[in-house]
Design a protein around this motif. Structure first.
Motif, short mmCIF file in Angstrom:
data_model
loop_
_atom_site.label_atom_id
_atom_site.label_comp_id
_atom_site.label_asym_id
_atom_site.label_seq_id
_atom_site.Cartn_x
_atom_site.Cartn_y
_atom_site.Cartn_z
N UNK A 118 -8.77 21.36 -1.38
CA UNK A 118 -8.16 21.21 -2.71
C UNK A 118 -6.65 21.38 -2.63
N UNK A 119 -5.96 20.77 -3.59
CA UNK A 119 -4.51 20.94 -3.76
C UNK A 119 -4.28 21.60 -5.11
N UNK A 135 9.60 27.60 -10.67
CA UNK A 135 9.39 27.55 -12.12
C UNK A 135 9.85 26.22 -12.70
N UNK A 136 10.92 25.66 -12.14
CA UNK A 136 11.44 24.39 -12.62
C UNK A 136 10.65 23.23 -12.01
N UNK A 137 10.44 23.30 -10.70
CA UNK A 137 9.73 22.25 -9.97
C UNK A 137 8.45 22.84 -9.40
N UNK A 138 7.28 22.61 -10.03
CA UNK A 138 6.03 23.25 -9.56
C UNK A 138 5.75 22.95 -8.08
N UNK A 139 5.06 23.89 -7.48
CA UNK A 139 4.76 23.85 -6.05
C UNK A 139 3.29 23.51 -5.84
N UNK A 140 3.00 22.78 -4.77
CA UNK A 140 1.63 22.40 -4.44
C UNK A 140 1.16 23.24 -3.25
N UNK A 141 0.07 23.96 -3.45
CA UNK A 141 -0.53 24.78 -2.39
C UNK A 141 -1.82 24.08 -1.95
N UNK A 142 -1.91 23.78 -0.67
CA UNK A 142 -3.10 23.10 -0.14
C UNK A 142 -4.00 24.12 0.55
N UNK A 143 -5.26 24.13 0.15
CA UNK A 143 -6.21 25.06 0.74
C UNK A 143 -6.74 24.50 2.07
#
Length: 338
Positions: free
Chosen positions: A157-158, A132-140
């Motif tokens: 996509x990221x 919530x504080x530091x957004x996360x990157x999800x890579x497809x």
């Protein structure tokens, strides 16, 4: 006599000392006085009998008091009974306390009950606060889609997401986000008339996917979708046409083979029919001499009539032979002229 009394008194003193030491060991082992002193000087007001009660309930007091000290030092007001209840329910008290401290520092509204519910739901509540504080990157993974002109587009996509504290309980996870983004990419590429449109404007995929509201019902909030890579794959349209042509060819060949088989079967049936008719003719011809003999015996046929019939047959055979000779000579003459 004096030595015996001295030895008896010394032995009694040693036994008493041993009993005292054993009693103190059992006392300090069963009653965590040291932990109580640590809590007292850390500002945690807890009774010694409360710690004894934890021992009786087979709860390790250290696993309760240490997080309570950490929460008290951070300015959180948490009841020791609530911590013990969460511990008995199988929760991770350290993660809950760390999450509450982090959420307070980041001005994120998170109550103790919410943190316990998220933890018991099987999610890492402290990691959720961090996301919530530091957004996360999800890579497809590589996602394959085909445009209207039959060209395959391979895109990756990221997705930048932020945890939604209110939807952590009952919300879908990362796999759902990846699946929905993949579906959006396939829909966007599939609705494009030409693959060059996607190559020229990759942000078209991002805009279309974001407008679909893919984060609904999930434990995350999608902040952005960035196309990391776009490649041109196979010509699926041409491949499908080739496969269709090959299939049509095989179907046509099968139908032709079927017709040929039917023609052969019909021809064999006709041959069998002709042979059957010939057999009947031969059988009928075999009856002629017998019929003539019977006619001669019965007087229905005279001798002269019989000889006239033989002359007609001989004349017919001669005429057929002459006709064949004339045909053969005419064919030979035409061959010489050619």
């Amino acid at each position: 006599m004096f030595d015996l009394l001295l030895n008896a008194e010394l032995s009694g003193f040693i036994i008493i000392v041993v009993l005292i030491v054993a009693g103190l060991s059992i006392f300090f082992r069963f009653i965590p006085v040291g932990l109580w002193i640590t809590a007292y000087f850390s500002g945690v007001k807890i009774g010694l009998f409360t710690l004894v009660g934890m021992r009786l309930r087979r709860v390790n007091p250290n696993s309760i008091i240490r997080p309570l000290i950490k929460a008290t030092k951070a300015g959180l007001d948490i009841d020791v009974n609530s911590l013990e209840a969460h511990h008995l329910a199988g929760g991770n008290i350290n993660d809950v306390v760390d999450a509450l401290i982090a959420s307070e520092r980041a001005n994120i509204l998170l109550t103790f009950e919410q943190a316990c519910a998220i933890d018991l739901a099987g999610r890492n509540v402290f990691e959720a606060v961090q996301v919530s504080v530091n957004p996360k990157v999800i890579e497809t993974p590589n996602i394959s889609a085909v445009s209207n002109d039959g060209i395959e587009i391979i895109a990756r996509a990221k997705v930048t997401v932020r945890a939604n504290i209110e939807r952590l309980v009952g919300g879908a996870g990362e796999d759902t986000i990846i699946a929905r983004v993949g579906e959006g990419i396939v829909t966007t590429v599939g609705s494009s008339k030409r693959h060059t449109e996607v190559l020229e404007n990759p942000d078209l995929i991002s805009q279309t996917v974001l407008n679909k509201g893919l984060d609904s019902g999930t434990a995350f909030e999608i902040l952005s979708i960035d196309i990391a890579d776009v490649d041109v794959g196979r010509n699926i349209g041409a491949k499908l046409q080739t496969e269709q042509s090959e299939a049509d060819k095989k179907i046509a060949q099968a139908k032709a083979e079927e017709r040929r088989s039917m023609a052969i079967a019909k021809e064999q049936e006709m041959i069998a029919s002709v042979q059957e008719q010939r057999a009947k003719v031969i059988e009928a011809e075999a009856q002629i001499p017998l019929a003539m003999a019977e006619a001669l015996r019965s007087g229905n046929l005279g001798v002269m009539d019989y000889y006239q019939l033989k002359n007609v047959q001989a004349d017919t055979v001669m005429r057929e032979a002459v006709s064949r000779e004339i045909k053969d000579e005419s064919s030979a003459t035409e061959t010489d002229h050619q």
